[in-house]
Write a protein that holds these residues in place. Structure first.
Motif, mmCIF file in Angstrom:
data_model
loop_
_atom_site.group_PDB
_atom_site.id
_atom_site.type_symbol
_atom_site.label_atom_id
_atom_site.label_comp_id
_atom_site.label_asym_id
_atom_site.label_seq_id
_atom_site.Cartn_x
_atom_site.Cartn_y
_atom_site.Cartn_z
ATOM 1 N N ALA B 268 1.225 -1.155 -0.047
ATOM 2 C CA ALA B 268 0.359 0.258 -0.118
ATOM 3 C C ALA B 268 0.875 1.336 -0.158
ATOM 4 C CB ALA B 268 -0.502 0.131 0.866
ATOM 5 N N ILE B 269 2.394 0.341 0.562
ATOM 6 C CA ILE B 269 3.416 2.041 0.833
ATOM 7 C C ILE B 269 3.377 3.170 -0.621
ATOM 8 C CG2 ILE B 269 5.895 3.338 0.792
ATOM 9 C CD1 ILE B 269 5.014 1.430 2.844
ATOM 10 N N PRO B 270 3.252 2.738 -1.836
ATOM 11 C CA PRO B 270 3.223 3.512 -3.478
ATOM 12 C C PRO B 270 1.828 4.094 -3.657
ATOM 13 C CG PRO B 270 4.244 1.628 -4.130
ATOM 14 C CD PRO B 270 3.281 1.040 -2.439
ATOM 15 N N PHE B 271 0.570 3.149 -3.385
ATOM 16 C CA PHE B 271 -0.419 4.162 -3.278
ATOM 17 C C PHE B 271 -0.945 5.190 -2.661
ATOM 18 C CE2 PHE B 271 -1.684 -0.255 -4.448
ATOM 19 C CZ PHE B 271 -2.042 0.452 -6.106
ATOM 20 N N VAL B 272 0.241 5.274 -0.783
ATOM 21 C CA VAL B 272 -0.183 6.320 0.199
ATOM 22 C C VAL B 272 0.692 8.050 -0.510
ATOM 23 C CG1 VAL B 272 -0.077 7.233 2.293
ATOM 24 C CG2 VAL B 272 -0.478 4.562 1.508
ATOM 25 N N VAL B 273 2.073 6.953 -1.112
ATOM 26 C CA VAL B 273 2.973 8.399 -1.532
ATOM 27 C C VAL B 273 2.352 9.065 -2.854
ATOM 28 C CG1 VAL B 273 4.355 8.775 -2.925
ATOM 29 C CG2 VAL B 273 5.199 6.878 -0.613
ATOM 30 N N LEU B 274 1.440 7.980 -3.567
ATOM 31 C CA LEU B 274 0.589 7.953 -4.234
ATOM 32 C C LEU B 274 0.043 9.418 -4.554
ATOM 33 C CD1 LEU B 274 0.279 5.723 -7.275
ATOM 34 C CD2 LEU B 274 -0.590 8.211 -7.406
ATOM 35 N N ILE B 275 -1.038 8.857 -3.180
ATOM 36 C CA ILE B 275 -2.221 10.073 -3.157
ATOM 37 C C ILE B 275 -1.981 11.873 -2.400
ATOM 38 C CG2 ILE B 275 -4.183 10.514 -1.409
ATOM 39 C CD1 ILE B 275 -4.381 7.246 -2.092
ATOM 40 N N LEU B 276 -0.728 11.361 -1.563
ATOM 41 C CA LEU B 276 0.116 12.057 -0.724
ATOM 42 C C LEU B 276 0.347 13.193 -1.345
ATOM 43 C CD1 LEU B 276 1.553 10.703 2.548
ATOM 44 C CD2 LEU B 276 -0.651 12.967 2.158
ATOM 45 N N MET B 277 0.762 12.509 -2.603
ATOM 46 C CA MET B 277 1.679 13.671 -3.438
ATOM 47 C C MET B 277 0.460 14.553 -4.323
ATOM 48 S SD MET B 277 5.198 14.333 -2.941
ATOM 49 C CE MET B 277 5.376 15.083 -4.821
ATOM 50 N N LEU B 278 -0.119 13.665 -4.505
ATOM 51 C CA LEU B 278 -1.580 14.326 -5.794
ATOM 52 C C LEU B 278 -2.332 15.431 -4.809
ATOM 53 C CD1 LEU B 278 -3.014 11.314 -7.214
ATOM 54 C CD2 LEU B 278 -1.576 13.477 -8.016
ATOM 55 N N LEU B 279 -1.863 15.030 -2.897
ATOM 56 C CA LEU B 279 -3.477 16.076 -2.508
ATOM 57 C C LEU B 279 -2.247 17.303 -2.386
ATOM 58 C CD1 LEU B 279 -4.924 13.690 0.012
ATOM 59 C CD2 LEU B 279 -5.637 15.143 -1.743
ATOM 60 N N VAL B 280 -1.411 17.649 -1.942
ATOM 61 C CA VAL B 280 -0.550 18.101 -0.863
ATOM 62 C C VAL B 280 0.851 18.993 -2.142
ATOM 63 C CG1 VAL B 280 2.093 18.733 -0.009
ATOM 64 C CG2 VAL B 280 0.009 16.735 0.738
ATOM 65 N N LYS B 281 1.503 18.122 -3.432
ATOM 66 C CA LYS B 281 2.330 18.890 -4.212
ATOM 67 C C LYS B 281 2.127 17.915 -5.474
ATOM 68 C CE LYS B 281 7.189 21.092 -4.381
ATOM 69 N NZ LYS B 281 6.967 20.731 -5.530
ATOM 70 N N PRO B 282 1.221 18.117 -6.091
ATOM 71 C CA PRO B 282 0.662 17.845 -7.187
ATOM 72 C C PRO B 282 2.094 17.261 -8.562
ATOM 73 C CG PRO B 282 -0.867 18.654 -6.658
ATOM 74 C CD PRO B 282 -0.184 19.285 -6.287
#
Lengths: 391, 295
Positions: B268-282
């Protein structure tokens, strides 16, 4: 799991793309099935039951062996007159060793084919997913290989003639206690079977368990292994769902030179450690043990193996195949024993009341939960070359 | 200390393989302007080609590798020619959707050809070597994978910076219509990009096959990690893809290795990174916005 569905969808898409070729074939298949049913030649309609096993994927190694063994029993039954003079026919569905496909298969067999009995599922996840469906429809679910302890409670119409892992987990825990291990690191695949083995082990093990889990889709265990290596564990318990994953775990353990004693679920020891054969030198003379269901080495069992191999080639997982052969024979006997073979309540009652059946894999009967009695796993210890029963 | 070293090493090895895949994705985005969802499947094509030639046919490593690169390159170029070239001037969503279909299709073909089971390139474990006076265990495959990946990354960077075709690619990626005025064809740019990306993916496939195993969905797993690396680094950026890949690999290793998160959540880690980045710094760590190839 999502991708299995995607893949299936893609096959459909591809089939659709080549529609000029595929469509007529599809139609002709349907066309040819219908006339068989309407054809005047067969005077008696077959007696149809369902079958759900993992026929593709990692689990297919058992599914295929179990299916072929069961079909040998079906041959016997039909040679002896079938079910009340109707040939016995099994409609097989692929449960793919996962709950989603198994429940879809069960829905189809129960609601469309309206079978009174399903022979299956194979993997515990299949049986546990099919059980609510068959139970509601009062259809017999008879598993020849599911070993999760949860199957015991799966329903009144659910039976199995394979021993429960509550035995396997308990044997291994008692062994670990006896060896005086204080802390066992466990690598468990997140499937119904493996999680249940882990749960029973933890229940009986006196020491501390450090449990690391992984998904069936994962194949990189380096980091988990590094973590375990640095965790001061006394022993390691390998608990995957399939032989393929057991091999992969072994490979990565060797690459990181993990020298702990290794306990395992049945895939480490079954068939004399066949799936860890390449790692014998690595295992060396450390403590290695696993509990497997051995079956029995009777002449009847040997005859079965000879017959199987003559028909299908080298036998995989012979102990499972033998149990499946017995399972189908038990069903045949019961269906012939009762006046109406479609009366599922009567099948259920007869299975519970069944006197001991002397099968090729041992004497079998069912307890009040539909679990097989008499059969059990055996503790096997690695002596440097072979896995031998512990005294 | 040993634990940290080993975890870092595990992460770096995984990160290198992710980087090889992420580079192809980022190049295709830079020049083609769309995300090629089926790129991970080329990893699988590479792995299976190598297994067939090396293990089934018994070819030595070098010819098997050459054949693998050839076969995968052919598949990559064919995909570009048949599916993506006709769609080049369409909305980026259309090639994206087509690539999702392609991903499913290629997996299905592998499934038909090889079955769903797990296959391996080498039976048994690779011999291991103790490095840094025994503080670190590595296999030759891991070392070769790391060195090869680094060389390929360096090579790519020099190619884009110093060679004529490399400069051409950057020109096309920064302004397609202007570049065509100077006789730089978008067609040949796309061929180059697909060719390079495919070769990198095939190499990753071979190493992945050695390191782990082969299954029809192997491209999806590495593909997802590469996507996360891309979003993390900055889509379209070469250094971004590389840095993103190493961050994902190392992060996964450290978080699980130190028990910060339960190991069951590794995937799940890559997904979490993906979502966080899209939210914070797309735009990613290296980007201001989704844009052309930066080197």
């Amino acid at each position: 799991m999502k991708y299995t569905a995607f893949s299936a969808f893609a096959v459909l898409l591809l089939a659709g793309c080549g529609s000029q070729v595929t469509a007529p074939t599809g139609t002709s298949t349907t066309a040819s099935t219908t006339p068989t049913a309407e054809a005047p030649a067969p005077t008696v309609e077959p007696f149809v039951i369902g079958g759900v096993l993992p026929l593709t994927g990692d689990g297919a190694i058992y599914g295929t062996a179990v299916q072929q063994a069961a079909m040998l029993a079906v041959e016997d039954i039909n040679a002896a007159g079938g079910i009340h003079d109707r040939p016995l026919e099994v409609r097989w569905e692929d449960g793919k060793c996962n709950p989603k496909d198994a429940s879809a298969a069960a829905q189809k067999l129960v609601n469309i084919d309206k079978v009174p009995v399903i022979f299956g599922g194979g993997c515990s996840g299949e049986t546990l997913a099919a059980a609510p469906i068959t139970e509601k429809a009062q259809v017999i679910l008879f598993s020849p290989m599911s070993s999760s302890p949860d199957v015991t409670e799966a329903g009144d119409f659910v039976f199995r003639n394979f021993p429960s892992d509550s035995i396997q987990g308990k044997i291994m825990a008692e062994y670990a206690n006896e060896k005086g291990y204080q802390k066992v690191a466990m690598l468990t695949e997140q499937t119904d079977y493996a999680v249940a083995v882990a749960r029973v082990f933890q229940e009986y093990f006196a020491g501390e368990v450090m449990e690391e889990t992984f998904l069936s889709t994962e194949s990189d265990f380096k980091t988990r292994i590094t973590k375990i290596k640095n965790a001061d564990a006394d022993a390691l318990f390998l608990n995957p769902q399939t032989p393929a994953k057991m091999e992969l775990l072994m490979k990565q353990l060797q690459e990181q030179q993990v020298m702990l004693p290794i306990l395992g679920n049945e895939f480490i020891a079954t068939d004399n450690g066949k799936y860890v054969l390449a790692f014998r030198d690595f295992l060396g003379d450390r403590d290695v043990a696993g509990a497997a269901f051995l079956g029995v080495d009777t002449p009847a069992f040997q005859d079965f193996v000879t017959r199987y191999e003559a028909q299908y080639g080298p036998i995989e997982i012979a102990n499972y195949a033998g149990v499946a052969y017995d399972g189908m024979h038990i069903l045949g006997n019961i269906l012939n024993h009762i006046p109406n073979p479609s009366d599922t309540a009567a099948i259920r009652d007869s299975l519970y009341a069944m006197p001991v059946y002397a099968g090729i894999s041992g004497d079998m009967a069912f307890d009040e939960n539909g679990d097989v009695t008499n059969l059990a796993h055996t503790l096997l210890v690695f002596n440097g070359t072979d896995f031998v029963p512990a005294e | 200390m040993d634990l940290l070293l080993q975890l870092l090493w595990n992460g770096i090895v995984t990160g290198s393989l992710i980087a090889l895949v992420a580079l192809g994705l980022t190049l295709i985005y830079g020049v083609g302007g769309f995300l090629q969802f089926a790129h991970g499947e080329l990893v699988a094509v590479g792995a299976y080609s190598f297994m067939v030639s090396h293990k089934y046919w018994g070819w030595p490593v070098v010819p098997a590798l050459l054949l693998t690169l050839g076969v995968t390159l052919l598949v990559g170029l064919l995909i570009e020619r048949v599916f993506f070239r006709p769609l080049r001037d369409r909305d980026a969503l259309i090639p994206l959707v087509v690539s999702i279909g392609l991903s499913i299709g290629i997996q299905a073909l592998i499934l038909i050809g090889f079955g769903a089971g797990i296959l391996t390139i080498s039976d048994g474990a690779a011999p291991n070597m103790a490095l840094l006076s025994g503080h670190l265990l590595a296999t030759p495959v891991q070392i070769i994978a790391l060195v090869t990946s680094l060389l390929l990354m360096l090579g790519l960077q020099s190619f884009l910076t110093y060679t004529r075709p490399g400069k051409m690619l950057r020109a096309v990626s920064s302004n397609r219509s202007l570049a065509s005025m100077f006789g730089l064809s978008a067609d040949s740019a796309m061929r180059w990009i697909f060719g390079i990306g495919t070769v990198l993916a095939a190499v990753a496939g071979v190493f992945l096959g050695y390191e782990q195993n082969l299954e029809p969905t192997m491209g999806v797993q590495i593909g997802i990690m590469a996507f996360a690396a891309l979003i993390l680094g900055a889509v379209g950026s070469v250094p971004g893809a590389i840095v993103g890949a190493y961050i994902i690999g190392i992060l996964q290793s450290l978080l699980v290795g130190y028990g910060v998160i339960p190991s069951g959540f590794t995937a799940a880690i890559p997904f979490v990174v993906l979502i966080l980045m899209l939210l914070v710094k797309p735009a990613g760590l290296f980007g201001t916005r989704f844009t052309a190839i930066r080197h």
